[in-house]
Design an enzyme around this catalytic site. Structure first.
Site, PDB file in Angstrom:
ATOM      1  N   CYS A   1      42.438  34.531  47.021  1.00  0.00           N
ATOM      2  CA  CYS A   1      43.825  34.153  46.776  1.00  0.00           C
ATOM      3  C   CYS A   1      44.538  35.291  46.044  1.00  0.00           C
ATOM      4  O   CYS A   1      43.920  36.304  45.687  1.00  0.00           O
ATOM      5  CB  CYS A   1      43.886  32.863  45.945  1.00  0.00           C
ATOM      6  SG  CYS A   1      43.423  33.108  44.208  1.00  0.00           S
TER       7      CYS A   1
ATOM      8  N   HIS B   1      38.147  30.548  39.389  1.00  0.00           N
ATOM      9  CA  HIS B   1      37.831  30.769  40.803  1.00  0.00           C
ATOM     10  C   HIS B   1      36.492  31.495  40.916  1.00  0.00           C
ATOM     11  O   HIS B   1      36.107  32.250  40.021  1.00  0.00           O
ATOM     12  CB  HIS B   1      38.926  31.594  41.462  1.00  0.00           C
ATOM     13  CG  HIS B   1      40.204  30.853  41.645  1.00  0.00           C
ATOM     14  ND1 HIS B   1      41.092  31.166  42.642  1.00  0.00           N
ATOM     15  CD2 HIS B   1      40.751  29.805  40.962  1.00  0.00           C
ATOM     16  CE1 HIS B   1      42.131  30.351  42.563  1.00  0.00           C
ATOM     17  NE2 HIS B   1      41.947  29.524  41.552  1.00  0.00           N
TER      18      HIS B   1
ATOM     19  N   GLU C   1      35.493  34.056  42.631  1.00  0.00           N
ATOM     20  CA  GLU C   1      35.565  35.514  42.534  1.00  0.00           C
ATOM     21  C   GLU C   1      35.738  35.962  41.089  1.00  0.00           C
ATOM     22  O   GLU C   1      35.078  36.911  40.642  1.00  0.00           O
ATOM     23  CB  GLU C   1      36.744  36.059  43.350  1.00  0.00           C
ATOM     24  CG  GLU C   1      36.684  35.769  44.824  1.00  0.00           C
ATOM     25  CD  GLU C   1      37.453  34.519  45.220  1.00  0.00           C
ATOM     26  OE1 GLU C   1      38.043  34.520  46.308  1.00  0.00           O
ATOM     27  OE2 GLU C   1      37.455  33.527  44.457  1.00  0.00           O
TER      28      GLU C   1
ATOM     29  N   CYS D   1      42.901  36.254  42.673  1.00  0.00           N
ATOM     30  CA  CYS D   1      41.620  36.944  42.831  1.00  0.00           C
ATOM     31  C   CYS D   1      41.801  38.354  43.387  1.00  0.00           C
ATOM     32  O   CYS D   1      41.051  39.258  43.028  1.00  0.00           O
ATOM     33  CB  CYS D   1      40.687  36.113  43.689  1.00  0.00           C
ATOM     34  SG  CYS D   1      40.245  34.548  42.892  1.00  0.00           S
TER      35      CYS D   1
END
Length: 176
Positions: free
Chosen positions: A99, A67, A69, A102
């Protein structure tokens, strides 16, 4: 949709975040055409210096942890050669609400502030991505000294996500 925050809204912080998130949304459009996912994250220090930036690379790298992040945090940790970023007073800017995975990564990294665009509910409605169960995360971040501002320039981010879906790009989540 109004701005949400876990502190009294500071207009200077909000305006800075607007500029950064607009740039990230525009960059996301370009990166989607290059095979990246529809999310981008950047980390800045308190002097406004860019420390790290990444797109979502889940499909490209065939790894569910890639992801935006998480990748930006990893780049910052490599740059500082430290898993604890707290002493660097860093802020994370991301095109959509983090999410569940993260959120954990942000909390454990030592990031001091998070500014995001599209809220998870809208991400899920537009794309079908599963953002995870995140009850009370704003309050939990506040308890840990992490500032959060959200819904920043969300309309622009929603358009990026809608275009991603219309283009037939992958919606990555496990079959259930």
């Amino acid at each position: 949709m109004s701005i949400i925050a876990n502190e009294e809204i500071d207009n200077a912080k909000l305006e800075n975040a607007r500029k950064i998130i607009i740039d990230l949304q525009n960059e996301t459009k370009i990166n989607v055409d290059r095979g990246k996912g529809p999310f981008t994250a950047a980390i800045f220090d308190d002097n406004g210096n860019l420390i790290a930036k990444s797109s979502n690379c889940v499909v490209e790298l065939k790894c569910s942890n890639e992801h935006a992040e998480m990748l930006a945090i990893m780049i910052a940790e490599e740059k500082f050669n430290n898993y604890d970023l707290s002493k660097y007073n860093l802020s994370l800017y991301v095109t959509s609400e983090p999410c569940i995975m993260c959120i954990g990564g942000i909390m454990w990294s030592g990031i001091k502030a998070v500014y995001y665009g599209v809220p998870s509910k809208r991400v899920e409605e537009i794309t079908g991505f599963d953002e995870g169960f995140k009850p009370g995360w704003l309050e939990e971040f506040k308890k840990r000294g992490i500032t959060v501002y959200g819904n920043i320039e969300h309309e622009l981010g929603e358009k990026v996500l809608e275009d991603y879906v219309k283009a037939g790009k992958p919606i990555y989540k496990p079959d259930r």
